[in-house]
Design an enzyme around this catalytic site. Structure first.
Site, PDB file in Angstrom:
ATOM      1  CG  ASP A  37      -1.632   1.138   1.352  1.00 14.81           C
ATOM      2  OD1 ASP A  37      -1.520   2.188   0.444  1.00 14.81           O
ATOM      3  OD2 ASP A  37      -2.566   1.458   2.384  1.00 14.81           O
ATOM      4  N   GLY A  60     -10.532   6.150 -11.779  1.00 16.47           N
ATOM      5  CA  GLY A  60     -11.273   5.337 -12.542  1.00 16.47           C
ATOM      6  C   GLY A  60     -11.977   6.501 -13.438  1.00 16.47           C
ATOM      7  CB  SER A 117      -5.053  13.563 -15.120  1.00 19.30           C
ATOM      8  OG  SER A 117      -6.464  13.641 -15.745  1.00 19.30           O
ATOM      9  CB  ALA A 118      -6.562  16.057 -19.493  1.00 14.84           C
ATOM     10  CB  CYS A 119      -8.855  15.545 -14.426  1.00 15.24           C
ATOM     11  SG  CYS A 119      -9.900  14.424 -15.165  1.00 15.24           S
ATOM     12  CE1 TYR A 163      -7.413  10.577 -11.204  1.00 11.62           C
ATOM     13  CE2 TYR A 163      -7.935  12.078 -12.873  1.00 11.62           C
ATOM     14  CZ  TYR A 163      -7.246  10.971 -12.372  1.00 11.62           C
ATOM     15  OH  TYR A 163      -6.492  10.395 -13.425  1.00 11.62           O
ATOM     16  CD  GLU A 176     -16.787   0.141 -16.055  1.00 14.04           C
ATOM     17  OE1 GLU A 176     -16.552  -0.043 -15.150  1.00 14.04           O
ATOM     18  OE2 GLU A 176     -18.221  -0.151 -16.205  1.00 14.04           O
ATOM     19  CE  LYS A 177      -9.963   6.864 -17.065  1.00  9.06           C
ATOM     20  NZ  LYS A 177      -8.776   7.750 -17.084  1.00  9.06           N
ATOM     21  NE  ARG A 191     -14.210  14.009 -21.698  1.00 15.65           N
ATOM     22  CZ  ARG A 191     -15.199  14.830 -21.410  1.00 15.65           C
ATOM     23  NH1 ARG A 191     -15.709  15.710 -22.290  1.00 15.65           N
ATOM     24  NH2 ARG A 191     -15.805  14.854 -20.341  1.00 15.65           N
TER      25      ARG A 191
END
Ligand code: NAD
Length: 326
Positions: A55, A80, A119-121, A150, A192-193, A223
């Site tokens: 972990d 996710g 990430s693009a987030c 996220y 899942e994406k 996207r």
């Protein structure tokens, strides 16, 4: 050096599993793969690789994971697709412990290169309200208004990498991934994406003979999607480069979710009746990757066309579903 110890954190996951495979193909001989999941749940497991179940939110685990490491890829995160990240913001933010403790362990371990998967987030939500997007360039992350949970964690961790480099000399590099897809990843269970979820739904419709599909949102959200092979090449090029600031790594081939469904229907050879679930999580209205900088600095461009990558993904998910049924 091919004999340097390389540690892939999150090696039981989608991108991490493919990265280990690629490093092995290139002849790297001292590989360690680390993940929290039991080994039986890793997407890919390879002989000759040291596989550790740890972990990485715990600092001692990070110290154990990075012992003698020269190169580290941090691909470990509790994450996710939209269905997961919109409903698990605290869990997403707790991944900050992984990157923080890995960076703290990297310094005394003498790690020479450290990669962080952002990430693009991280991009400002105001720039992503229109499906007819202007592609996002690196500077668009600030002023900050990233995806809640996220995206904030990713933006903070990018920043942490920068300051560990500036203050402590850990050579960090960071890529902002835009939707990576391919075989050997999550295709069911809630994490899942979109590409995998749509492949699964189309296969289910085909096999059951019930020719209908539920789409999250109105299907007009746009996207871009990057095939795993392009992601692996770009990731390793960024790690080896002198690029200090986080950089986009994604495709700039923009499609709507409806167009994505069209492509998968074409692969399956069917046409489905569509219903739209407007209450389901759907993320921002539009997002695309501006690749000007990475083209200029690394000459990197994605090679795999969406149709070709989706075909491989579809076939793999199809086999998985048949295998599970059997
Ligand atoms: P993934 O979920 O398949 O892999 C992540 C792995 O990290 C999982 O196997 C998970 O078990 C592991 N992990 C989670 N918590 C851990 C912990 N405490 N200790 C050890 N391992 C832990 O996801 P992926 O698609 O392979 O993504 C890899 C990285 O790239 C992540 O940081 C993700 O946020 C980032 N990213 C991915 C995409 C994408 O489209 N796949 C897009 C943007 C960013």
């Amino acid at each position: 050096m091919k004999s340097d110890k390389i540690v892939v954190c999150g090696g039981g996951g989608f991108i991490g599993g493919h990265l280990i495979a690629d490093l092995k193909r290139q002849g790297h001989t001292d590989l360690r793969s680390v993940d929290i999941k039991p080994l039986s749940e890793w997407y890919q497991v390879f002989p000759g690789v040291e596989n550790l179940v740890l972990d990485l939110q715990r600092r001692e685990a990070c110290e154990q994971a990075l012992k003698d490491a020269r190169v580290v890829y941090n691909l470990a995160a509790d994450m996710g697709g939209m269905g997961f990240i919109e409903n698990n913001r605290a869990l997403c933010m707790l991944s900050v412990l992984i990157n923080t403790h890995l960076l703290m362990a990297a310094r005394p371990a003498g790690v020479q290169r450290y990669f962080y998967a952002s990430s693009a987030c991280v991009y400002n939500a105001d720039k992503q309200r229109d499906p007819n997007v202007t592609a996002l360039k690196e500077a668009d992350a600030y002023p900050a208004m990233p995806e809640d949970g996220y995206g904030w964690e990713k933006l903070f961790s990018e920043r942490m990498c920068r300051h560990f480099r500036e203050d402590f000399g850990v050579l960090t590099r960071s890529a902002r991934y835009h939707n990576v897809y391919g075989p050997e990843g999550t295709w069911e269970g809630g994490r899942e994406k979109a590409p995998a979820a749509i492949c699964r739904k189309v296969i289910q419709a085909k096999v059951s003979g019930q020719h209908q599909i539920e789409i999250w949102g109105d299907g007009q959200q746009t996207r871009s999607f990057m095939y795993i092979d392009d992601c692996l090449h770009g990731t390793q090029a960024i790690l080896a480069s002198d690029i200090l600031e986080p950089i986009n790594l994604g495709s700039s081939e923009l499609v709507s979710i409806n167009q994505l469904v069209d492509i998968v229907e074409g692969i399956a050879g069917i046409k489905l009746k569509r219903s739209y679930n407007l209450k389901a999580p759907k993320g921002v209205n539009g997002r695309n990757s501006d690749n000007t900088l990475i083209k200029k600095l690394l000459g990197w461009e994605p090679n795999v066309r969406l149709r070709d990558g989706l075909e491989k993904t579809y076939r793999w998910i199809y086999d998985e579903m048949q295998h599970k049924k059997a």
